[in-house]
Design a protein around this motif. Structure first.
Motif, PDB file in Angstrom:
ATOM      1  N   VAL A  50      -7.697   0.728 -51.263  1.00 32.25           N
ATOM      2  CA  VAL A  50      -6.984   1.385 -50.160  1.00 32.25           C
ATOM      3  C   VAL A  50      -7.535   0.915 -48.820  1.00 32.25           C
ATOM      4  CG1 VAL A  50      -6.460   3.610 -49.099  1.00 32.25           C
ATOM      5  CG2 VAL A  50      -6.469   3.390 -51.589  1.00 32.25           C
ATOM      6  N   VAL A  51      -8.855   0.836 -48.714  1.00 35.38           N
ATOM      7  CA  VAL A  51      -9.478   0.398 -47.465  1.00 35.38           C
ATOM      8  C   VAL A  51      -9.131  -1.058 -47.178  1.00 35.38           C
ATOM      9  CG1 VAL A  51     -11.671   0.086 -46.255  1.00 35.38           C
ATOM     10  CG2 VAL A  51     -11.348   2.051 -47.779  1.00 35.38           C
ATOM     11  N   ARG A  52      -9.142  -1.878 -48.223  1.00 38.24           N
ATOM     12  CA  ARG A  52      -8.834  -3.295 -48.057  1.00 38.24           C
ATOM     13  C   ARG A  52      -7.406  -3.493 -47.564  1.00 38.24           C
ATOM     14  NH1 ARG A  52     -11.523  -7.235 -46.729  1.00 38.24           N
ATOM     15  NH2 ARG A  52      -9.854  -7.316 -45.213  1.00 38.24           N
ATOM     16  N   ARG A  53      -6.460  -2.750 -48.138  1.00 40.24           N
ATOM     17  CA  ARG A  53      -5.058  -2.870 -47.698  1.00 40.24           C
ATOM     18  C   ARG A  53      -4.881  -2.381 -46.267  1.00 40.24           C
ATOM     19  NH1 ARG A  53      -4.243  -1.201 -53.086  1.00 40.24           N
ATOM     20  NH2 ARG A  53      -4.033   0.978 -52.440  1.00 40.24           N
ATOM     21  N   GLY A  54      -5.606  -1.314 -45.902  1.00 40.97           N
ATOM     22  CA  GLY A  54      -5.511  -0.820 -44.530  1.00 40.97           C
ATOM     23  C   GLY A  54      -6.040  -1.830 -43.530  1.00 40.97           C
ATOM     24  N   ILE A  55      -7.160  -2.464 -43.849  1.00 34.44           N
ATOM     25  CA  ILE A  55      -7.721  -3.480 -42.959  1.00 34.44           C
ATOM     26  C   ILE A  55      -6.776  -4.666 -42.825  1.00 34.44           C
ATOM     27  CG2 ILE A  55      -9.618  -5.110 -42.679  1.00 34.44           C
ATOM     28  CD1 ILE A  55     -11.452  -3.067 -43.982  1.00 34.44           C
ATOM     29  N   ASP A  56      -6.198  -5.073 -43.933  1.00 29.83           N
ATOM     30  CA  ASP A  56      -5.263  -6.209 -43.894  1.00 29.83           C
ATOM     31  C   ASP A  56      -4.046  -5.884 -43.040  1.00 29.83           C
ATOM     32  OD1 ASP A  56      -6.953  -7.638 -45.523  1.00 29.83           O
ATOM     33  OD2 ASP A  56      -5.875  -7.158 -47.379  1.00 29.83           O
ATOM     34  N   GLN A  57      -3.541  -4.657 -43.166  1.00 30.65           N
ATOM     35  CA  GLN A  57      -2.361  -4.277 -42.397  1.00 30.65           C
ATOM     36  C   GLN A  57      -2.661  -4.258 -40.902  1.00 30.65           C
ATOM     37  OE1 GLN A  57      -1.229  -1.493 -40.537  1.00 30.65           O
ATOM     38  NE2 GLN A  57       0.832  -2.366 -40.402  1.00 30.65           N
ATOM     39  N   LEU A  58      -3.819  -3.693 -40.513  1.00 29.50           N
ATOM     40  CA  LEU A  58      -4.183  -3.634 -39.100  1.00 29.50           C
ATOM     41  C   LEU A  58      -4.477  -5.021 -38.553  1.00 29.50           C
ATOM     42  CD1 LEU A  58      -6.500  -0.466 -39.059  1.00 29.50           C
ATOM     43  CD2 LEU A  58      -4.143  -0.642 -38.233  1.00 29.50           C
ATOM     44  N   SER A  59      -4.976  -5.917 -39.404  1.00 26.28           N
ATOM     45  CA  SER A  59      -5.286  -7.278 -38.950  1.00 26.28           C
ATOM     46  C   SER A  59      -4.036  -8.106 -38.725  1.00 26.28           C
ATOM     47  CB  SER A  59      -6.184  -7.976 -39.978  1.00 26.28           C
ATOM     48  OG  SER A  59      -7.380  -7.266 -40.180  1.00 26.28           O
ATOM     49  N   SER A  60      -2.927  -7.673 -39.314  1.00 25.22           N
ATOM     50  CA  SER A  60      -1.693  -8.460 -39.218  1.00 25.22           C
ATOM     51  C   SER A  60      -0.859  -8.119 -37.988  1.00 25.22           C
ATOM     52  CB  SER A  60      -0.845  -8.251 -40.484  1.00 25.22           C
ATOM     53  OG  SER A  60      -0.451  -6.894 -40.591  1.00 25.22           O
ATOM     54  N   LEU A  94      -1.144  -2.636 -30.806  1.00 30.91           N
ATOM     55  CA  LEU A  94      -0.348  -1.933 -31.805  1.00 30.91           C
ATOM     56  C   LEU A  94      -1.238  -1.337 -32.896  1.00 30.91           C
ATOM     57  CD1 LEU A  94       2.422  -1.107 -32.815  1.00 30.91           C
ATOM     58  CD2 LEU A  94       2.603  -3.321 -33.994  1.00 30.91           C
ATOM     59  N   ALA A  95      -2.296  -2.054 -33.278  1.00 32.38           N
ATOM     60  CA  ALA A  95      -3.223  -1.529 -34.286  1.00 32.38           C
ATOM     61  C   ALA A  95      -3.918  -0.268 -33.775  1.00 32.38           C
ATOM     62  CB  ALA A  95      -4.259  -2.593 -34.652  1.00 32.38           C
ATOM     63  N   ILE A  96      -4.319  -0.285 -32.501  1.00 35.90           N
ATOM     64  CA  ILE A  96      -4.945   0.903 -31.910  1.00 35.90           C
ATOM     65  C   ILE A  96      -3.963   2.069 -31.891  1.00 35.90           C
ATOM     66  CG2 ILE A  96      -5.908   1.851 -29.777  1.00 35.90           C
ATOM     67  CD1 ILE A  96      -7.080  -0.902 -29.195  1.00 35.90           C
ATOM     68  N   LEU A  97      -2.698   1.782 -31.552  1.00 34.80           N
ATOM     69  CA  LEU A  97      -1.681   2.825 -31.527  1.00 34.80           C
ATOM     70  C   LEU A  97      -1.461   3.420 -32.923  1.00 34.80           C
ATOM     71  CD1 LEU A  97       0.385   4.338 -29.793  1.00 34.80           C
ATOM     72  CD2 LEU A  97       2.049   2.537 -30.321  1.00 34.80           C
ATOM     73  N   GLU A  98      -1.454   2.559 -33.946  1.00 31.26           N
ATOM     74  CA  GLU A  98      -1.263   3.046 -35.316  1.00 31.26           C
ATOM     75  C   GLU A  98      -2.418   3.950 -35.743  1.00 31.26           C
ATOM     76  OE1 GLU A  98      -0.728  -0.270 -37.860  1.00 31.26           O
ATOM     77  OE2 GLU A  98       1.297  -0.740 -37.164  1.00 31.26           O
ATOM     78  N   VAL A  99      -3.631   3.533 -35.445  1.00 30.59           N
ATOM     79  CA  VAL A  99      -4.803   4.346 -35.796  1.00 30.59           C
ATOM     80  C   VAL A  99      -4.757   5.677 -35.046  1.00 30.59           C
ATOM     81  CG1 VAL A  99      -7.320   4.494 -35.665  1.00 30.59           C
ATOM     82  CG2 VAL A  99      -6.227   2.358 -36.373  1.00 30.59           C
TER      83      VAL A  99
END
Length: 515
Positions: free
Chosen positions: A229-239, A244-249
């Motif tokens: 789960v953590v790995r997929r979350g990191i990959d999604q934020l890195s993409s 936008l990543a800050i906004l999602e978090v």
């Protein structure tokens, strides 16, 4: 102010007389091992994970937990208590026997709480408040008393009923006598749950999860980036782009905090009821899974505080806190014994505060503003801090250590500072009405403190260098209850003296020299 002789601790090997000593319920032997096992959950989870990976870590932590469980069991055999006509005594310790003696006339509050395991076993935790409002002092604790015996305790100590002299544990577990009729002052309305998301208590849940995760990682030597789960979350934020990543978090955090705060509101305040007993005590009962019952002597009540956190104020909500000796205020208004009304409509908070005080004039009295000098001081301080942050950001951006979009975003601090200063200056006010000193201040948490003038035992008048330049002072009323210090912020210096003289005539005269 606290009294040094409120609690007398005597270390001795024996006591003269053994009559009337009561033990904790034997069912508490099931409670402490489970509590220690719950504390060890991160270590156990880390150990299991490490074992699956072929590691052999965490056994010393489990051994320490087993020792803690054993000490918890030993507590039953080494703890006893009794109530006489004049004292409450608690005897505990194995290698070092200690006897804690509290005069009954020093008892101010009795707090009865029970978490889920306590309730399943018919137990409760009793905390006797003695007027020591130090954040480090929590009075006399009895963890593992039978629920019926706990109810009897608060009747004995605060309702001044006859003191029983049970000779056996069965008598101590006997049910309470029929309660006297009580007057209901407030009851939780299910519609108040809508204020839950605006309390931000969900931030505590984030802290608990972070602490649990950190201990899990340390005990099990886990690489969290390898968890799916953590790995997929990191990959999604890195993409996605960084903004936008800050906004999602941020959005995910807001949703989580809102849901967790609502759940926390229900768990903490479901079944809330505030009543007044004819013997002169207030009773607060609340809690869904963990129940809590607090009894406060009204003659120890020094005043009330109507608290409006910023987000709660946007939806016209407020909560009511009691100012009394013996209440534990160091753990926050939600968890401490000072809460008299959970977040609720502002009109309801005013009504309950007036009922507790017995007079609504001090709650609705108009306040005297602190004038233009106090207002300028609010704007100066807010804009100075925001400007320093913006200048520091610009320097970091010029040196390449900070992206320019962050520097531009920091400019938003300037209008925020202006709004904050306007709100803080509008909050300032004071008055004296019906024998009460009223002070209002704050923005992130706006507080209206109503303190009885006969409870004021001293004054502090503070003037910083910049306050003296502006002709302002902070008048601090000292009392024996609550936080013990309640300020009137940035009031004109001559008004501070007039206010202190009007509230408690004669107290300052020996220290004032006429010009």
């Amino acid at each position: 102010m606290t009294s040094v002789d409120t609690i007398a601790t005597t270390e001795q090997t024996s006591l003269d007389g053994k009559e009337g000593w009561r033990r904790l319920s034997p069912r508490m032997l099931l409670v402490h091992p489970v509590q220690e096992a719950i504390r060890l959950l991160p270590a156990i989870a880390g150990l299991i994970f490490a074992s699956l990976q072929g590691g052999r870590h965490g056994y010393w932590g489990l051994l320490a937990g087993a020792v803690a469980m054993g000490l918890g069991i030993l507590r039953y055999f080494t703890t006893s208590y009794r109530i006489t006509a004049t004292h409450v005594q608690v005897r505990r310790g194995f290698f070092r026997r200690r006897v804690l003696t509290v005069p009954r006339d020093r008892v101010r509050t009795v707090d009865v709480s029970a978490h889920l395991l306590h309730r399943l076993l018919g137990l409760a935790r009793v905390t006797v408040g003695t007027g020591q409002t130090d954040k480090r002092n929590e009075g006399v604790k009895l963890d593992g008393v039978g629920a019926a015996a706990a109810e009897n305790l608060h009747r004995e100590l605060l309702h001044h009923t006859a003191v029983p002299a049970p000779a056996t544990a069965a008598t101590a577990e006997a049910g309470p006598e029929k309660a006297d009729p009580e007057i209901e002052l407030a009851r939780l309305d299910p519609a108040w749950v809508r204020y839950g998301p605006f309390t931000l208590s969900g931030l505590v849940a984030i802290g608990v999860l972070v602490a649990f995760g950190q201990r899990f990682v340390n005990e099990g030597h886990v690489n969290v980036t390898q968890i799916g789960v953590v790995r997929r979350g990191i990959d999604q934020l890195s993409s996605v782009p960084l903004p936008l990543a800050i906004l999602e978090v941020f959005a995910a955090t807001v949703v989580f905090v809102a849901v967790a705060s609502t759940v926390g509101y229900v768990l903490a305040f479901w079944g809330f009821r505030l009543t007044r007993h004819p013997s002169g005590t207030l009773h607060v009962r609340r809690g869904l899974i963990t129940t809590r019952s607090t009894t406060i002597e009204e003659r120890r009540l020094r005043g009330v505080e109507v608290s409006e956190p910023l987000l709660l104020r946007t939806v016209r909500g407020a909560r009511v806190l009691g100012i009394a000796t013996g209440l534990r205020v160091g753990r926050g208004a939600e968890r401490g014994g000072s809460l008299l009304l959970p977040p609720a409509p502002r009109a309801e908070a005013d009504r309950v505060a007036a009922l507790v005080l017995g007079d609504s004039a001090a709650i609705t009295a108009p306040l005297t503003p602190h004038g233009p000098r106090a207002r300028r001081r609010r704007y100066t301080r807010a804009l100075l801090f925001a400007s320093l942050v913006v200048v520091a950001g610009a320097l970091l951006g010029w040196s390449g250590r900070l992206p320019w979009w962050a520097v531009v975003a920091s400019l938003a601090l300037l209008p925020i500072a202006v709004l904050l200063a306007a709100d803080r200056s509008a909050s300032l006010g004071h008055a004296i009405a019906d024998g009460a000193l009223i002070s209002r201040y704050g923005s992130v948490v706006r507080r209206r403190v109503v303190l009885r003038t006969d409870a004021v035992i001293g004054w502090n008048i503070r003037e910083t260098f910049f306050q003296r330049r502006a002709g302002l002072a902070t008048l601090v009323a000292t009392t024996a209850g609550g936080n013990q210090r309640y300020p009137v912020l940035d009031v004109p210096a001559d008004e501070a003296l007039r206010l202190a003289r009007a509230a408690v005539p004669g107290l300052l005269e020996q220290f004032v020299v006429a010009e």
